[in-house]
Motif scaffolding. Structure first.
Motif, PDB file in Angstrom:
ATOM      1  N   SER A 193     -39.012 -10.914 -44.300  1.00 33.51           N
ATOM      2  CA  SER A 193     -38.922 -10.254 -43.000  1.00 33.51           C
ATOM      3  C   SER A 193     -40.155  -9.391 -42.722  1.00 33.51           C
ATOM      4  N   VAL A 194     -40.698  -8.791 -43.749  1.00 30.94           N
ATOM      5  CA  VAL A 194     -41.935  -8.006 -43.594  1.00 30.94           C
ATOM      6  C   VAL A 194     -43.064  -8.941 -43.185  1.00 30.94           C
ATOM      7  N   ASN A 195     -43.142 -10.085 -43.845  1.00 33.97           N
ATOM      8  CA  ASN A 195     -44.176 -11.068 -43.505  1.00 33.97           C
ATOM      9  C   ASN A 195     -44.036 -11.526 -42.060  1.00 33.97           C
ATOM     10  N   GLU A 196     -42.803 -11.802 -41.643  1.00 39.90           N
ATOM     11  CA  GLU A 196     -42.556 -12.249 -40.270  1.00 39.90           C
ATOM     12  C   GLU A 196     -42.932 -11.168 -39.258  1.00 39.90           C
ATOM     13  N   LEU A 197     -42.604  -9.924 -39.575  1.00 40.49           N
ATOM     14  CA  LEU A 197     -42.958  -8.821 -38.690  1.00 40.49           C
ATOM     15  C   LEU A 197     -44.476  -8.736 -38.532  1.00 40.49           C
ATOM     16  N   LEU A 198     -45.174  -8.832 -39.645  1.00 40.04           N
ATOM     17  CA  LEU A 198     -46.636  -8.760 -39.587  1.00 40.04           C
ATOM     18  C   LEU A 198     -47.234  -9.979 -38.888  1.00 40.04           C
ATOM     19  N   ASP A 199     -46.676 -11.154 -39.121  1.00 45.09           N
ATOM     20  CA  ASP A 199     -47.147 -12.357 -38.419  1.00 45.09           C
ATOM     21  C   ASP A 199     -46.991 -12.195 -36.913  1.00 45.09           C
ATOM     22  N   HIS A 200     -45.863 -11.638 -36.489  1.00 40.88           N
ATOM     23  CA  HIS A 200     -45.630 -11.400 -35.058  1.00 40.88           C
ATOM     24  C   HIS A 200     -46.668 -10.406 -34.513  1.00 40.88           C
ATOM     25  N   HIS A 201     -46.957  -9.380 -35.279  1.00 41.15           N
ATOM     26  CA  HIS A 201     -47.953  -8.383 -34.864  1.00 41.15           C
ATOM     27  C   HIS A 201     -49.342  -9.026 -34.761  1.00 41.15           C
ATOM     28  N   ILE A 202     -49.671  -9.878 -35.695  1.00 42.27           N
ATOM     29  CA  ILE A 202     -50.970 -10.577 -35.668  1.00 42.27           C
ATOM     30  C   ILE A 202     -51.076 -11.432 -34.409  1.00 42.27           C
ATOM     31  N   LEU A 203     -50.004 -12.120 -34.043  1.00 42.12           N
ATOM     32  CA  LEU A 203     -50.009 -12.932 -32.816  1.00 42.12           C
ATOM     33  C   LEU A 203     -50.199 -12.068 -31.577  1.00 42.12           C
ATOM     34  N   ARG A 204     -49.523 -10.907 -31.535  1.00 42.43           N
ATOM     35  CA  ARG A 204     -49.695  -9.995 -30.396  1.00 42.43           C
ATOM     36  C   ARG A 204     -51.139  -9.521 -30.291  1.00 42.43           C
ATOM     37  N   ILE A 205     -51.752  -9.217 -31.417  1.00 38.04           N
ATOM     38  CA  ILE A 205     -53.149  -8.764 -31.412  1.00 38.04           C
ATOM     39  C   ILE A 205     -54.050  -9.891 -30.924  1.00 38.04           C
ATOM     40  N   ALA A 206     -53.795 -11.120 -31.356  1.00 39.03           N
ATOM     41  CA  ALA A 206     -54.600 -12.264 -30.901  1.00 39.03           C
ATOM     42  C   ALA A 206     -54.474 -12.433 -29.388  1.00 39.03           C
TER      43      ALA A 206
END
Length: 146
Positions: free
Chosen positions: A79-92
């Motif tokens: 879940s931590v990985n998924e949260l960070l992946d979502h954040h990375i997509l928002r930044i992109a």
């Protein structure tokens, strides 16, 4: 330690410490016999964690989730990985939007290359026309920036 010392140790404003307490991200400290709040090392560590997350532009909702994960160390970190992946997509997405904005501003800037009276400024004319609902130079198909 008192709130001022905690703020100083974490390079944070006192009001920010209070805000994080109100938001439930930082646990309210106990009070000493004089009624002053007494923060412990755990408060400092948690505040530094929050501030580090904020430096990465992680929002308070996601920080709250990360703190929950941190409080449950036996759980998996997917879940931590998924949260960070979502954040990375928002930044992109934000970066793409900022690149588009930059191209629009460069295009607009190229409308007026020579100094002249502001009444003849193509940038101001373009902005005024766009405000009146007409097409503008900056919102047409843009060539890539070189």
């Amino acid at each position: 330690m008192r709130i001022g010392e905690l703020a100083k140790r974490t390079d944070c404003d006192v009001e920010t410490v209070r805000y994080y307490e109100k938001a439930g991200l930082l646990q309210e400290p106990g009070r000493n016999s004089a009624g002053y709040r007494e923060y412990r090392e755990e408060h400092q560590e948690r505040l530094q964690f929050i501030r580090h997350c904020r430096s990465l532009q992680i929002g308070l909702t996601d920080i709250r989730a990360l703190l929950e994960f941190k409080n449950n160390p036996a759980e998996g970190c997917q879940s931590v990985n998924e949260l960070l992946d979502h954040h990375i997509l928002r930044i992109a997405e934000q970066m793409a939007n900022l690149q588009t904005l930059q191209q629009q501003l460069v295009t607009l800037r190229h409308q007026c290359d020579q100094p002249q009276p502001s009444q003849d400024c193509a940038i101001l004319q373009n902005l005024s026309e766009a405000a009146s609902g007409h097409d503008c130079a900056c919102h047409t198909e843009l060539p890539p920036i070189h």
